[in-house]
Motif scaffolding. Structure first.
Motif, mmCIF file in Angstrom:
data_model
loop_
_atom_site.group_PDB
_atom_site.id
_atom_site.type_symbol
_atom_site.label_atom_id
_atom_site.label_comp_id
_atom_site.label_asym_id
_atom_site.label_seq_id
_atom_site.Cartn_x
_atom_site.Cartn_y
_atom_site.Cartn_z
ATOM 1 N N HIS A 113 28.292 -14.977 66.464
ATOM 2 C CA HIS A 113 29.728 -15.222 66.380
ATOM 3 C C HIS A 113 29.863 -16.648 65.860
ATOM 4 C CE1 HIS A 113 33.567 -16.462 68.675
ATOM 5 N NE2 HIS A 113 33.957 -15.692 67.680
ATOM 6 N N MET A 114 30.192 -16.769 64.570
ATOM 7 C CA MET A 114 30.159 -18.081 63.938
ATOM 8 C C MET A 114 31.461 -18.366 63.216
ATOM 9 S SD MET A 114 27.543 -19.447 61.026
ATOM 10 C CE MET A 114 26.073 -19.416 62.028
ATOM 11 N N GLY A 115 32.122 -19.427 63.606
ATOM 12 C CA GLY A 115 33.339 -19.833 62.924
ATOM 13 C C GLY A 115 34.463 -20.124 63.897
ATOM 14 N N TRP A 116 35.692 -20.102 63.360
ATOM 15 C CA TRP A 116 36.873 -20.484 64.138
ATOM 16 C C TRP A 116 37.493 -19.244 64.751
ATOM 17 C CZ3 TRP A 116 38.382 -25.726 64.186
ATOM 18 C CH2 TRP A 116 37.671 -26.548 63.307
ATOM 19 N N ASN A 117 37.642 -19.256 66.075
ATOM 20 C CA ASN A 117 38.218 -18.107 66.778
ATOM 21 C C ASN A 117 39.439 -18.567 67.568
ATOM 22 O OD1 ASN A 117 36.652 -15.203 67.433
ATOM 23 N ND2 ASN A 117 38.388 -15.646 68.766
ATOM 24 N N ARG A 118 40.451 -17.701 67.612
ATOM 25 C CA ARG A 118 41.621 -18.009 68.437
ATOM 26 C C ARG A 118 41.250 -17.918 69.909
ATOM 27 N NH1 ARG A 118 46.491 -18.558 66.194
ATOM 28 N NH2 ARG A 118 47.053 -17.379 64.331
ATOM 29 N N TRP A 135 42.869 -22.552 67.367
ATOM 30 C CA TRP A 135 41.595 -22.165 66.750
ATOM 31 C C TRP A 135 40.521 -23.170 67.148
ATOM 32 C CZ3 TRP A 135 41.331 -17.693 64.081
ATOM 33 C CH2 TRP A 135 42.485 -17.192 63.469
ATOM 34 N N ASN A 155 38.598 -13.396 72.151
ATOM 35 C CA ASN A 155 38.202 -12.013 71.888
ATOM 36 C C ASN A 155 37.398 -11.932 70.608
ATOM 37 O OD1 ASN A 155 38.822 -9.309 70.328
ATOM 38 N ND2 ASN A 155 38.921 -8.864 72.518
ATOM 39 N N TYR A 156 36.234 -11.280 70.690
ATOM 40 C CA TYR A 156 35.434 -10.953 69.514
ATOM 41 C C TYR A 156 34.889 -9.551 69.772
ATOM 42 C CZ TYR A 156 32.179 -11.696 65.588
ATOM 43 O OH TYR A 156 31.497 -11.607 64.391
ATOM 44 N N MET B 1 40.224 -13.317 67.823
ATOM 45 C CA MET B 1 40.008 -13.003 66.412
ATOM 46 C C MET B 1 39.276 -14.138 65.710
ATOM 47 S SD MET B 1 43.181 -11.025 64.736
ATOM 48 C CE MET B 1 44.396 -12.166 65.377
ATOM 49 N N LEU B 2 38.343 -13.764 64.864
ATOM 50 C CA LEU B 2 37.547 -14.746 64.133
ATOM 51 C C LEU B 2 38.164 -14.935 62.753
ATOM 52 C CD1 LEU B 2 34.867 -16.424 64.249
ATOM 53 C CD2 LEU B 2 33.788 -14.494 63.067
ATOM 54 N N SER B 3 38.328 -16.194 62.381
ATOM 55 C CA SER B 3 38.922 -16.528 61.085
ATOM 56 C C SER B 3 37.894 -16.398 59.965
ATOM 57 C CB SER B 3 39.421 -17.971 61.133
ATOM 58 O OG SER B 3 39.816 -18.421 59.863
ATOM 59 N N ARG B 5 36.429 -18.051 56.627
ATOM 60 C CA ARG B 5 36.262 -19.489 56.395
ATOM 61 C C ARG B 5 36.355 -19.855 54.911
ATOM 62 N NH1 ARG B 5 30.543 -20.063 58.436
ATOM 63 N NH2 ARG B 5 30.562 -17.802 58.551
ATOM 64 N N VAL B 248 42.933 -12.907 58.376
ATOM 65 C CA VAL B 248 42.875 -13.759 59.569
ATOM 66 C C VAL B 248 42.281 -15.091 59.149
ATOM 67 C CG1 VAL B 248 41.896 -14.039 61.870
ATOM 68 C CG2 VAL B 248 42.609 -11.778 61.088
ATOM 69 N N ILE B 249 43.106 -16.117 59.164
ATOM 70 C CA ILE B 249 42.650 -17.410 58.657
ATOM 71 C C ILE B 249 43.271 -18.533 59.473
ATOM 72 C CG2 ILE B 249 44.473 -17.669 56.880
ATOM 73 C CD1 ILE B 249 40.977 -18.223 55.770
ATOM 74 N N ARG B 250 42.509 -19.581 59.704
ATOM 75 C CA ARG B 250 42.978 -20.726 60.498
ATOM 76 C C ARG B 250 43.894 -21.595 59.647
ATOM 77 N NH1 ARG B 250 40.791 -26.349 61.713
ATOM 78 N NH2 ARG B 250 39.755 -26.103 59.721
#
Lengths: 194, 251
Positions: A113-118, A135, A155-156, B1-3, B5, B248-250
């Motif tokens: 799980h890599m990156g920006w998540n809410r 985020w 949540n992922y 939710m994953l953005s 990049r 879905v984007i930051r």
């Protein structure tokens, strides 16, 4: 106020140190429990493998120091996971400060799980000034399930815990030092409010 | 939710950004630290810094650039270019980089991926794959596109994943610099076959290209250089456009 960053060969120490420098906070990087006893608050970072990290902590006597410290302590990423009782990563026991068990993501989304998540957060002082639905930046393949000590979630495919607190112990799954202005605010909150 | 990049890439030579850079509000557009900060403020999700210097002096300069970039920004960044040894990786991570990308050295010695993953964790090992379309067949090239290899990118990406790569940075050399769009089919096929994230690179020229590679191309992230450097697009407007189109984007 002086912050001690625990160095046990499993962390991106430079990033945490840089973030504290940006906040104008005095900090030391140390693997010596005696030196770490001399600071006001402690950051316990970590990337890498749980089993090896635990072995490093045990070999340096830092495991005892972390378990028994009365100072506010913030575990980041693997640092938070190691505060639990057990991790599926390498099948190792953790430090047992919290009683959660760390699990591997068993999902059909990309892993790590890599990156920006809410995130959704509670009213904890750690998240003061942070919007619900903010985020934050994550990198991990294992997660902490939601429990009574959870103070924020994400949540992922599954809902999971991204922040915990009990007494002087705090933990975050995301990387505040890499999460832009919100991340810096969370570090500032730990330093000023926790 | 994953953005998803959006990742700008800076090519650094002897401590300076190369490729044309056209930002009016920058005092010195060749300074990679200033440029990195500008992209950070525009909302970049990560950065990539590629060292394209060949000399030893240049490499030492690059370490200082990495240190200064780490102090200037609070988002993750990957560094690459000429990495072949664990000692180099250790020095770059100590300087403040979050991940390293390896390319030609991994093709020569695939076990390097495992060595680095074991020493530093998979999350910081990005395997960069450069592919060209040779009359309909995709082939992996090395040494900045100057050498052929025995690999096709689909097999090489699977192999890299199995050896411990944490992420794939996939560049289509056939579209790089053209601003005619990413290699959609190539990216989709590789991304679908892998469990690890794929960053698409090469060919971004307009907002629609980003949307295309993040939907049809199934990429987890999109990298671009020229289109941002020349000021043709800002990161902010690309991300706003993606958001408006349901990505879905930051923001």
């Amino acid at each position: 106020m002086r912050i001690g960053i625990i160095n046990y060969g499993a962390g991106n120490i430079a990033s945490v140190k840089n973030a504290l420098d940006k906040l104008g906070v005095n900090s030391i990087v140390s693997s010596n429990p005696i030196e770490l006893n001399d600071v006001d608050k402690i950051i316990f970072p970590g990337v890498g493998h749980a089993k090896e990290a635990m072995a490093n902590l045990q070999n340096s006597g830092l495991d005892r120091f972390i378990k028994t410290t009365q100072k506010p302590l913030l575990g980041i990423c693997l640092g938070m996971q190691l505060l639990g009782s057990y991790s599926e990563e390498g099948g190792t026991n953790g430090l047992g400060v919290f009683d959660f068990e760390v699990k591997k993501f068993n999902i059909n989304l990309k892993c790590p799980h890599m990156g920006w998540n809410r995130i959704t957060n509670s009213k904890s002082p750690l998240f003061k000034g942070i919007n619900d639905n903010a985020w934050l930046y994550f990198v991990h393949s294992y997660y902490v399930p939601i429990s009574g000590n959870s103070i924020a979630a994400a949540n992922y495919q599954v809902d999971f815990c991204i922040a915990v607190n009990s007494q002087n112990f705090w933990g975050v799954q995301f990387h505040p030092e890499k999460s832009g202005d919100d991340g810096l605010q969370i570090l500032k909150n730990f330093i000023e409010l926790c | 939710m994953l953005s998803k990049r959006i990742i700008p890439c800076l090519d650094v030579k002897n401590g300076r950004t190369v490729k044309g850079v056209n930002f009016n509000n920058l005092m010195d557009a060749g300074d990679p630290v200033q440029l990195a900060y500008e992209y950070y403020k525009q909302g970049a999700d990560e950065l990539v810094l590629l060292d394209i210097t060949a000399t030893l002096e240049g490499r030492e300069t690059f370490i200082n650039v990495v240190k200064d970039v780490a102090k200037a920004i609070s988002i993750p960044f990957t560094v690459g270019g000429g990495i072949s040894k664990p000692e180099q990786v250790e020095a770059l991570l100590k300087a403040g980089a979050d991940k390293v990308s390896i390319n030609s050295a991994a093709l020569q010695n695939p076990n390097l991926i495992t060595t680095l993953a074991n020493a530093f964790g998979s999350q910081c090992v990005v395997v960069a794959i450069d592919a060209i379309n040779n009359q309909g067949n995709w082939e992996v090239v090395s040494h900045s596109g100057t050498k052929e290899t025995i690999w096709d990118p689909f097999e090489w990406a699977k192999k890299a994943e199995s050896l411990g790569a944490g992420e794939i940075l996939l560049t289509s050399y056939s579209s790089d610099g053209t601003q005619m769009g990413y290699a959609i089919d190539l990216t989709a096929k590789i991304s679908e076959s892998l469990k690890i994230p794929v960053i698409a690179s090469g060919g971004a020229g307009c907002k629609e290209h980003f949307l295309e590679v993040l939907t049809l191309g199934k990429a987890d992230a999109a990298l671009a250089a020229g289109v941002f450097h020349f000021g043709k697009l800002s990161i902010k407007e690309v991300k706003q456009y993606l958001n408006d189109n349901g990505i879905v984007i930051r923001l």
